[in-house]
Design a protein around this motif. Structure first.
Motif, PDB file in Angstrom:
ATOM      1  N   LEU A 113      15.952   3.174  31.829  1.00  0.00           N
ATOM      2  CA  LEU A 113      16.524   4.464  32.222  1.00  0.00           C
ATOM      3  C   LEU A 113      17.134   4.386  33.610  1.00  0.00           C
ATOM      4  N   LYS A 114      18.246   5.059  33.801  1.00  0.00           N
ATOM      5  CA  LYS A 114      18.957   5.027  35.083  1.00  0.00           C
ATOM      6  C   LYS A 114      18.452   6.151  35.981  1.00  0.00           C
ATOM      7  N   LEU A 115      17.279   5.915  36.553  1.00  0.00           N
ATOM      8  CA  LEU A 115      16.619   6.918  37.389  1.00  0.00           C
ATOM      9  C   LEU A 115      16.868   6.638  38.864  1.00  0.00           C
ATOM     10  N   PRO A 116      16.806   7.670  39.713  1.00  0.00           N
ATOM     11  CA  PRO A 116      16.944   7.436  41.158  1.00  0.00           C
ATOM     12  C   PRO A 116      15.759   6.635  41.683  1.00  0.00           C
ATOM     13  N   ASN A 117      15.961   5.940  42.780  1.00  0.00           N
ATOM     14  CA  ASN A 117      14.894   5.118  43.356  1.00  0.00           C
ATOM     15  C   ASN A 117      13.648   5.945  43.679  1.00  0.00           C
ATOM     16  N   ASP A 118      13.863   7.181  44.121  1.00  0.00           N
ATOM     17  CA  ASP A 118      12.722   8.027  44.477  1.00  0.00           C
ATOM     18  C   ASP A 118      11.806   8.292  43.294  1.00  0.00           C
ATOM     19  N   ALA A 119      12.327   8.209  42.090  1.00  0.00           N
ATOM     20  CA  ALA A 119      11.519   8.497  40.904  1.00  0.00           C
ATOM     21  C   ALA A 119      10.496   7.409  40.621  1.00  0.00           C
ATOM     22  N   GLU A 120      10.743   6.204  41.095  1.00  0.00           N
ATOM     23  CA  GLU A 120       9.831   5.077  40.882  1.00  0.00           C
ATOM     24  C   GLU A 120       9.471   4.909  39.409  1.00  0.00           C
ATOM     25  N   GLY A 121      10.484   5.054  38.551  1.00  0.00           N
ATOM     26  CA  GLY A 121      10.284   4.837  37.123  1.00  0.00           C
ATOM     27  C   GLY A 121       9.756   6.022  36.351  1.00  0.00           C
ATOM     28  N   ASN A 122       9.448   7.115  37.027  1.00  0.00           N
ATOM     29  CA  ASN A 122       8.930   8.317  36.355  1.00  0.00           C
ATOM     30  C   ASN A 122      10.102   9.231  36.007  1.00  0.00           C
ATOM     31  N   PRO A 123      10.361   9.502  34.717  1.00  0.00           N
ATOM     32  CA  PRO A 123      11.544  10.292  34.346  1.00  0.00           C
ATOM     33  C   PRO A 123      11.356  11.800  34.462  1.00  0.00           C
ATOM     34  N   GLU A 124      10.194  12.258  34.899  1.00  0.00           N
ATOM     35  CA  GLU A 124       9.982  13.702  35.019  1.00  0.00           C
ATOM     36  C   GLU A 124      11.087  14.328  35.858  1.00  0.00           C
ATOM     37  N   GLY A 125      11.667  15.397  35.348  1.00  0.00           N
ATOM     38  CA  GLY A 125      12.777  16.067  36.031  1.00  0.00           C
ATOM     39  C   GLY A 125      14.132  15.603  35.565  1.00  0.00           C
ATOM     40  N   TYR A 126      14.213  14.418  34.972  1.00  0.00           N
ATOM     41  CA  TYR A 126      15.494  13.844  34.557  1.00  0.00           C
ATOM     42  C   TYR A 126      15.645  13.746  33.042  1.00  0.00           C
ATOM     43  N   LEU A 127      14.746  14.363  32.302  1.00  0.00           N
ATOM     44  CA  LEU A 127      14.896  14.457  30.851  1.00  0.00           C
ATOM     45  C   LEU A 127      15.547  15.813  30.569  1.00  0.00           C
ATOM     46  N   PHE A 128      16.857  15.849  30.712  1.00  0.00           N
ATOM     47  CA  PHE A 128      17.559  17.116  30.796  1.00  0.00           C
ATOM     48  C   PHE A 128      17.472  17.900  29.495  1.00  0.00           C
ATOM     49  N   PRO A 129      17.147  19.200  29.580  1.00  0.00           N
ATOM     50  CA  PRO A 129      17.062  20.031  28.382  1.00  0.00           C
ATOM     51  C   PRO A 129      18.408  20.136  27.672  1.00  0.00           C
ATOM     52  N   GLY A 130      18.354  20.192  26.360  1.00  0.00           N
ATOM     53  CA  GLY A 130      19.576  20.315  25.580  1.00  0.00           C
ATOM     54  C   GLY A 130      19.335  19.904  24.145  1.00  0.00           C
ATOM     55  N   THR A 131      20.417  19.859  23.376  1.00  0.00           N
ATOM     56  CA  THR A 131      20.365  19.447  21.968  1.00  0.00           C
ATOM     57  C   THR A 131      20.920  18.039  21.856  1.00  0.00           C
ATOM     58  N   TYR A 132      20.129  17.135  21.285  1.00  0.00           N
ATOM     59  CA  TYR A 132      20.496  15.722  21.226  1.00  0.00           C
ATOM     60  C   TYR A 132      20.593  15.259  19.769  1.00  0.00           C
ATOM     61  N   PRO A 133      21.798  14.828  19.339  1.00  0.00           N
ATOM     62  CA  PRO A 133      21.941  14.302  17.980  1.00  0.00           C
ATOM     63  C   PRO A 133      21.093  13.050  17.800  1.00  0.00           C
ATOM     64  N   LEU A 134      20.504  12.915  16.621  1.00  0.00           N
ATOM     65  CA  LEU A 134      19.674  11.734  16.365  1.00  0.00           C
ATOM     66  C   LEU A 134      20.512  10.523  15.978  1.00  0.00           C
ATOM     67  N   GLY A 135      21.645  10.731  15.336  1.00  0.00           N
ATOM     68  CA  GLY A 135      22.481   9.598  14.948  1.00  0.00           C
ATOM     69  C   GLY A 135      21.910   8.860  13.751  1.00  0.00           C
ATOM     70  N   GLU A 136      22.501   7.717  13.473  1.00  0.00           N
ATOM     71  CA  GLU A 136      22.131   6.946  12.286  1.00  0.00           C
ATOM     72  C   GLU A 136      20.754   6.305  12.427  1.00  0.00           C
ATOM     73  N   ARG A 137      20.507   5.663  13.542  1.00  0.00           N
ATOM     74  CA  ARG A 137      19.236   4.960  13.736  1.00  0.00           C
ATOM     75  C   ARG A 137      18.619   5.368  15.072  1.00  0.00           C
ATOM     76  N   PRO A 138      18.045   6.539  15.102  1.00  0.00           N
ATOM     77  CA  PRO A 138      17.498   7.028  16.373  1.00  0.00           C
ATOM     78  C   PRO A 138      16.258   6.263  16.792  1.00  0.00           C
ATOM     79  N   THR A 139      16.141   6.050  18.090  1.00  0.00           N
ATOM     80  CA  THR A 139      14.946   5.431  18.666  1.00  0.00           C
ATOM     81  C   THR A 139      14.547   6.236  19.896  1.00  0.00           C
ATOM     82  N   PRO A 140      13.281   6.141  20.296  1.00  0.00           N
ATOM     83  CA  PRO A 140      12.880   6.818  21.529  1.00  0.00           C
ATOM     84  C   PRO A 140      13.720   6.398  22.723  1.00  0.00           C
ATOM     85  N   GLU A 141      14.038   5.109  22.806  1.00  0.00           N
ATOM     86  CA  GLU A 141      14.806   4.610  23.944  1.00  0.00           C
ATOM     87  C   GLU A 141      16.184   5.267  24.001  1.00  0.00           C
ATOM     88  N   LYS A 142      16.844   5.403  22.860  1.00  0.00           N
ATOM     89  CA  LYS A 142      18.173   6.008  22.836  1.00  0.00           C
ATOM     90  C   LYS A 142      18.118   7.476  23.241  1.00  0.00           C
TER      91      LYS A 142
END
Length: 290
Positions: free
Chosen positions: A93-122
């Motif tokens: 994940l392309k997180l700011p350095n201050d996040a130190e790998g924690n995505p809290e705050g950067y998992l932006f709310p919205g509607t996300y298409p799953l696509g053909e082969r959805p994975t958690p990483e995608k």
């Protein structure tokens, strides 16, 4: 709200960023963290030959915590619990350095298409990429700089605003309380940060909770918490960079639709007492409904 005594200690802007604790009544905004396990809200389409519907999109609500989002992804993709959380290390994940790998705050709310082969990483990467587009472009980045913050600090303030404000109309005022307290060297004293540390969604922290040993204890620690405490939406972000004008230092929701902001501690204590009376009088009726 407890009594707040200004501190004279000088801190860096990041450490000084802490706001007034919200009052004794639940300030649950639309989209704020909800009680219980997070549930994905998928859009459905006809599925396999047996006619089983399958989700095509995943809706992430404003104010959900990362843990709720992980659960929602696991359920939507029918994965064993914990799969999405465990995928963070390989999600890149392309997180700011201050996040130190924690995505809290950067998992932006919205509607996300799953696509053909959805994975958690995608899915996680799509949320973070969306956040980066929102946060690091104008006007958010410029607004953060205008308030002598970096973007990560602005997101942290927005996450508190998201959790504390009873309505979207209150968000700008809650943000102003945060800035006013930071400027005066006062602790934020926000119940939402303690509830985050305790992993619960209850809106009101008990007196004993304010003594917990945690960097998220905004009663004892000065400045902002080390990370955002949820994933804020656009309204909360706008409030964080453009707070309403005012001298408020305290706020409490006295009853639904009546959140009172003040700079006077005595007035605030009277408001808190009224809120407590309203809560006690409402409790028997609430119990009767259940």
């Amino acid at each position: 709200m407890q009594m707040n005594t200004p501190s004279r200690s000088a801190r860096s802007m990041r450490n000084r960023i802490r706001l007034t604790r919200r009052g004794r009544i639940a300030l649950i905004a639309s989209g704020a963290v909800v009680a219980g396990t997070a549930v994905a809200v998928p859009l459905l389409t006809p599925g396999d030959d047996e006619g089983e519907p399958r989700p095509t999109s995943l809706v992430i609500r404003e104010g959900w915590r990362a843990t709720q989002i992980y659960d929602a992804v696991d359920k939507t993709l029918e994965l064993p619990p914990g799969t999405t959380r465990n995928s963070l290390a390989k999600a890149n994940l392309k997180l700011p350095n201050d996040a130190e790998g924690n995505p809290e705050g950067y998992l932006f709310p919205g509607t996300y298409p799953l696509g053909e082969r959805p994975t958690p990483e995608k899915l996680l990467a799509a949320m973070v990429d969306n956040a980066n587009r929102k946060f690091h472009g104008a006007p958010i980045a410029a607004g953060a700089q205008r308030n002598a913050l970096n973007v990560y600090q602005a997101v942290t303030i927005a996450s508190i605003v998201q959790a504390e404000a009873a309505t979207k109309g209150d968000m700008g005022k809650v943000a102003r309380v945060i800035y006013n307290r930071l400027a005066r060297g006062m602790p934020l004293q926000m119940d939402s940060t303690i509830n985050y540390a305790l992993g619960r969604s209850a809106p009101k922290a008990a007196a004993k909770d304010t003594g917990i040993d945690s960097p998220y204890n905004s009663y004892q620690r000065m400045g902002l918490p080390p990370t955002p405490i949820d994933n804020p939406g656009e309204a909360a972000m706008r409030a964080a960079i453009s707070p309403a004008p005012g001298d408020w230092l305290y706020f409490v929701t006295v009853k639904p639709g009546d959140t009172r902001f003040t700079a006077d501690q005595d007035e605030h204590e009277r408001n808190v007492a009224e809120a407590d009376r309203n809560r006690r009088s409402a409790s028997p009726r609430e119990g009767a409904k259940t």
